[in-house]
Write an enzyme that holds these catalytic residues in place. Sequence first.
Site, short mmCIF file in Angstrom:
data_model
loop_
_atom_site.label_atom_id
_atom_site.label_comp_id
_atom_site.label_asym_id
_atom_site.label_seq_id
_atom_site.Cartn_x
_atom_site.Cartn_y
_atom_site.Cartn_z
N SER A 143 0.84 -1.20 0.00
CA SER A 143 0.00 0.00 0.00
C SER A 143 0.88 1.26 0.00
CB SER A 143 -0.97 -0.03 1.19
OG SER A 143 -1.91 1.02 1.12
N GLU A 236 -9.13 -3.73 -7.75
CA GLU A 236 -8.47 -2.73 -6.93
C GLU A 236 -8.67 -1.31 -7.45
OE1 GLU A 236 -4.37 -1.93 -4.62
OE2 GLU A 236 -4.69 -3.83 -5.63
N HIS A 266 -7.51 -4.29 -2.59
CA HIS A 266 -6.32 -3.63 -2.06
C HIS A 266 -5.74 -4.38 -0.85
CE1 HIS A 266 -3.67 -0.22 -1.43
NE2 HIS A 266 -4.02 -0.17 -0.15
#
Length: 292
Positions: A143, A236, A266
């Site tokens: 991330s 995503e 995600h």
Amino acid sequence: MNENVDDLLKVIKNQFNQEKGDIEKVQRDFDEFYLSFSSKGPLKITGEPDAPVPSYWIVTPQSSYKKVILFFHGGGINLGSTHGHQDLCQRLSRYTGFSVFSVDYSLAPEHPFPAAVEDCILSYLWLRDEGFQASELVVAGISVGGNLALSTLLALKKMGETLPLCGVCMSPVVDFKFPVVYNHLKDVNDWITYKRLEKIRELYLQGKPPSNPLISPIYGDLEGLPPLLIQAGSRELLLCDINRFRDLAVKKDVKVSLEVWQDMFHSWQLFYSHLPEGEGSMRSVGEFVNGL
């Protein structure tokens, strides 16, 4: 999308819609929520008192003490820690055979850009000063941690430092401009939202231009970067930006392996106990790293 993934997304969305109140409690809840999906694998976690930034060694019985993954956690730049990502770290260690050195970099809004990037650069340079060879180091993140991994590589290249063996980025944020109108993408089914991304940008940048390559690596000089493995989910929110980054990197002759995992969202790698794809993605990281 299969029902199991749908149900899991509902649980995750509900958890992150409750992020209000005392920041220490929010941080604690954030970490414990991730750990509730742990694989319960064997690990040893030890703080490193000599490091320039709060950092931890995470090893498994198979870990080499000469080969190291420098890892940057996720959490939207204002949350997250090694503690909440320790299961992901031990799986990275188990599947690659590398030790993991996880950095608790400075968090926004108290420490906006460039504090986190500077912490990550310092951590790489410290490992090199400790005698680790660049060819035996991997820079990895998930991330926002994936963003920091790419930003660190760009900064090290500009500094003339020897670059690591490779980079591994899981669901990385590559463009803080967020130029795509995500809610018009029919395939998106994610737990992060455009509103959440805007909040992260506000906390981290505090008025600084998102076109800075150390904020948005997609605007950097990508030529000369080491081989990259990028993992993203087909549902995503960030997938379009990740595809754009891959295309630009390939044009600069960077060896990029982009894996788009079907029906994943995600940072699905964190939800190991509920998703068989969590194990598959870690196995793929191991094959990529050891293939180099």
